[in-house]
Design an enzyme around this catalytic site. Structure first.
Site, mmCIF file in Angstrom:
data_model
loop_
_atom_site.group_PDB
_atom_site.id
_atom_site.type_symbol
_atom_site.label_atom_id
_atom_site.label_comp_id
_atom_site.label_asym_id
_atom_site.label_seq_id
_atom_site.Cartn_x
_atom_site.Cartn_y
_atom_site.Cartn_z
ATOM 1 N N ASP A 259 0.747 -1.054 0.207
ATOM 2 C CA ASP A 259 -0.031 0.130 0.012
ATOM 3 C C ASP A 259 1.089 1.273 -0.025
ATOM 4 O O ASP A 259 1.792 1.311 0.556
ATOM 5 C CB ASP A 259 -0.716 -0.048 1.154
ATOM 6 C CG ASP A 259 -2.025 0.820 1.379
ATOM 7 O OD1 ASP A 259 -2.849 0.832 0.599
ATOM 8 O OD2 ASP A 259 -1.964 1.987 2.026
ATOM 9 N N GLU B 275 14.710 -15.270 0.606
ATOM 10 C CA GLU B 275 15.263 -16.287 1.596
ATOM 11 C C GLU B 275 14.146 -17.397 1.525
ATOM 12 O O GLU B 275 14.326 -18.429 2.018
ATOM 13 C CB GLU B 275 15.076 -15.670 2.979
ATOM 14 C CG GLU B 275 16.027 -14.557 3.082
ATOM 15 C CD GLU B 275 15.817 -14.043 4.572
ATOM 16 O OE1 GLU B 275 14.789 -14.569 5.630
ATOM 17 O OE2 GLU B 275 16.340 -13.006 4.840
HETATM 18 C C1 GLC Z 1 -4.448 2.878 -0.619
HETATM 19 C C2 GLC Z 1 -5.397 1.958 -0.338
HETATM 20 C C3 GLC Z 1 -6.481 2.756 0.067
HETATM 21 C C4 GLC Z 1 -6.313 3.445 1.393
HETATM 22 C C5 GLC Z 1 -5.046 4.203 1.295
HETATM 23 C C6 GLC Z 1 -4.648 4.518 2.681
HETATM 24 O O1 GLC Z 1 -4.321 3.781 -1.663
HETATM 25 O O2 GLC Z 1 -5.665 1.516 -1.734
HETATM 26 O O3 GLC Z 1 -7.889 2.071 -0.035
HETATM 27 O O4 GLC Z 1 -7.389 4.377 1.885
HETATM 28 O O5 GLC Z 1 -3.889 3.413 0.737
HETATM 29 O O6 GLC Z 1 -3.902 3.284 3.468
#
Ligand code: GLC
Length: 560
Positions: free
Chosen positions: A220, A271
């Site tokens: 993310d 790993e």
């Molecule tokens: C990313 C995710 C989204 C989330 C954001 C904050 O963009 O896809 O859904 O709100 O990160 O974590």
């Protein structure tokens, strides 16, 4: 380290890694299937519906976060990275779901949220309780405010969800204290990734899930973890989009320092036996810059957001495909393709919007240019059939195989996206693409569960979209996807290449990949297929074809 490429010379017996050509299906656990009937989908629900994914023919699934979380941002606000939120089940449920996927040859990728935690993470609670300058505060980005009494935020950064990116703390004696940075909601404090403790903690998180047998991670906000020295003021370019996109040199997006982190993680994955994958959510333009995320010793793939943002338009598609193949190819990574996910308007609606809608802001009853459902579905089917013939990795979002549109008429009181709250209802946010899936027509909650509870209300007219209503039905969107995935695998299209077909009208786009010729008509009017192509057998069509006519908004695959 060199990696075998999909285009390895003849005689090379090293099989390309699975992810180079995979179709990866995004499961949004809250909305997939709900075994315990509380209105929120769960891991047992996913396991119970694994057959459907096997029938569809996907190679892997990516699960959005299911770790312990107060759910302020639907789980992208993590309290404990090595756990399962009781809302979704237990670690045993996770293991059972993983085993059931693996039994069917389906790989499992989990979501990792390293840019920020929830404010309920034990480290953040400790940080708030500790004094300014303490090592506890040093795991996050705490700063003094500006102004005479520190009453102004440390800089002018805005949160992606709207409003300031800083929130002021209150000291134990009730006086106002330092500020902390949150690029997203105020309940999502950003970690300080220059702190070795943060790095060590996340190595442990990677190992925890790898030890359980996961096949990789979707990372993310993989362009956000390092912030420019001194946290300088920055006013975003209005065309850049809230996650970066076209904006260049943003002090919180795409900083050079992030790459060191991925090199480190690459080694951790190496790993482990088998091909494990790191997939970046990095909203970076141009693609040549994004490709830095997938250099041979960093991550393995990155979502192709420039492709997602391209209209169903022959003139726009060809350059973005060329650029993708070139940019990713230059670093030895496969291109990837995506049309929908849990953050954007579903493509069965987006592709039929008649007015400009800012990316990620969602659409609702008052949005300009309401999408037309029939046109949207027709275009989505054409665009998906086109995408699934491209070489590289393809990402799908749950429900697109059913042709689901965005749910536009959610009642205001049902909305849950922090974007909606932080902008006082100015931006609708992402709830419209997150509504629980329909499985069976004419049943409670369309078979999402047996109680009828649903964390977002399902529309009343979704019977025809349900999986059971489409399964095995000629011409259904589900059959289109299932056939495309079966052909894609059988003909090895994922490891193929693109050779453009020249001299087509402006609104047509065509290419050859291995043994197929793909033709997309992005006009709304018919195209007469020339005789030499019309005699080739049709392997797949996104719509009904009569005679030698390719209707508008349609794609066909011909046997070359
Ligand atoms: C990313 C995710 C989204 C989330 C954001 C904050 O963009 O896809 O859904 O709100 O990160 O974590």
């Amino acid at each position: 380290m060199t990696q075998p490429t999909a285009f390895s010379a003849a005689g090379d017996t090293t099989a390309p890694e699975w992810w180079r050509s995979a179709v990866i299906y995004q499961i949004y656990p809250r909305s997939f299937a709900d075994a315990n009937g509380d209105g929120v989908g769960d891991l047992a629900g996913i396991a119970s519906r694994m057959d459907a994914l096997e029938n569809l023919g996907v190679d892997a699934v990516w699960l959005s976060p299911f770790m312990r979380s107060p759910q302020k941002d639907a789980g992208y606000d993590v309290t404990d990275y090595k756990s399962v939120d009781p809302l979704f089940g237990t670690l045993d449920d996770f293991d059972a779901m993983l085993a059931s996927a693996h039994q069917r040859g389906i790989k499992v990728i989990v979501d990792l949220v390293p840019n920020h935690s929830s404010d309920t993470h034990e480290w953040f609670i400790e940080a708030l309780a500790a004094a300014p300058g303490s090592s506890e505060r040093g795991r996050y980005l705490f700063r003094d405010g500006k102004g005479e009494n520190g009453e102004l935020p440390p800089n002018n950064w805005e949160s992606v969800f709207g409003g300031p990116a800083w929130t002021r703390t209150t000291n134990p004696d009730g006086t106002p204290g330092e500020w902390f940075l949150h690029l997203f909601d105020s309940t999502q404090p950003d970690f300080d990734w220059t702190n070795p403790e943060v790095r060590e903690m996340f190595r442990g998180v990677l190992r925890f899930w790898l030890d359980r047998g996961v096949d990789g991670f979707r990372v993310d906000v993989a362009h956000g973890m390092i912030k420019a020295e001194g946290l300088p003021d920055y006013t975003p370019n209005p065309g850049g989009g809230s996650m970066g996109g076209d904006d260049f040199e943003v002090p919180y997006w795409g900083q050079e320092g992030v790459h060191e982190i991925y090199r480190d993680w690459h080694k951790v994955l190496a790993e482990y036996e088998g091909d494990r994958v790191l997939a970046a959510e990095a909203w970076i333009n141009p693609l040549s810059k994004m490709a830095k995320w997938v250099r041979p010793d960093e991550m393995h793939q990155a979502f192709n957001f420039p492709y997602l943002e391209t209209a169903w338009d022959a003139q726009a598609l060809r350059p973005v495909i060329d650029e993708s193949l070139e940019a990713f190819g230059a670093v030895g990574a496969p291109a990837t393709w995506v049309l929908s996910n849990h953050d954007v308007v579903r493509h069965a609606s987006r592709l039929a919007l008649t007015a400009e809608n800012p990316q990620g802001h969602g659409i609702g009853p008052k949005s300009p240019g309401q999408p037309m459902r029939e046109v949207g579905l027709q275009r989505a089917r054409a665009a998906s059939a086109f995408m699934l013939a491209l070489p590289g990795g393809a990402y799908m979002y749950q429900g697109e195989e059913l042709g689901l549109p965005e749910v536009i008429n959610l009642p205001d009181e049902a909305r849950q996206d922090p974007t909606w709250f932080r902008t006082n209802g100015e931006r609708y946010g992402r709830d419209g693409c997150r509504v629980p899936l329909p499985w069976e027509p004419g049943t409670t909650a369309y078979g999402f569960n047996t109680t009828g509870e649903s964390w977002l209300p399902q529309p009343e007219d979704w019977d025809d979209y349900s999986r059971a209503a489409q399964q095995g039905v000629a011409g259904s969107t589900l059959t289109l996807y299932t056939t495309a995935l079966e052909l894609r695998k059988r003909l090895d299209l994922g490891l193929g290449s693109v050779t453009w077909i020249e001299n087509l009208p402006e609104t047509m786009i065509g290419f050859r990949n291995g043994d197929i010729i793909v033709l997309g008509n992005t006009a709304t009017t018919d195209w007469e297929i020339p005789a030499e192509l019309a005699e080739l057998p049709v392997l797949l069509a996104s719509t009904t074809i009569a005679g030698n006519t390719l209707p508008g908004d349609a794609t066909i695959w011909l046997q070359a």
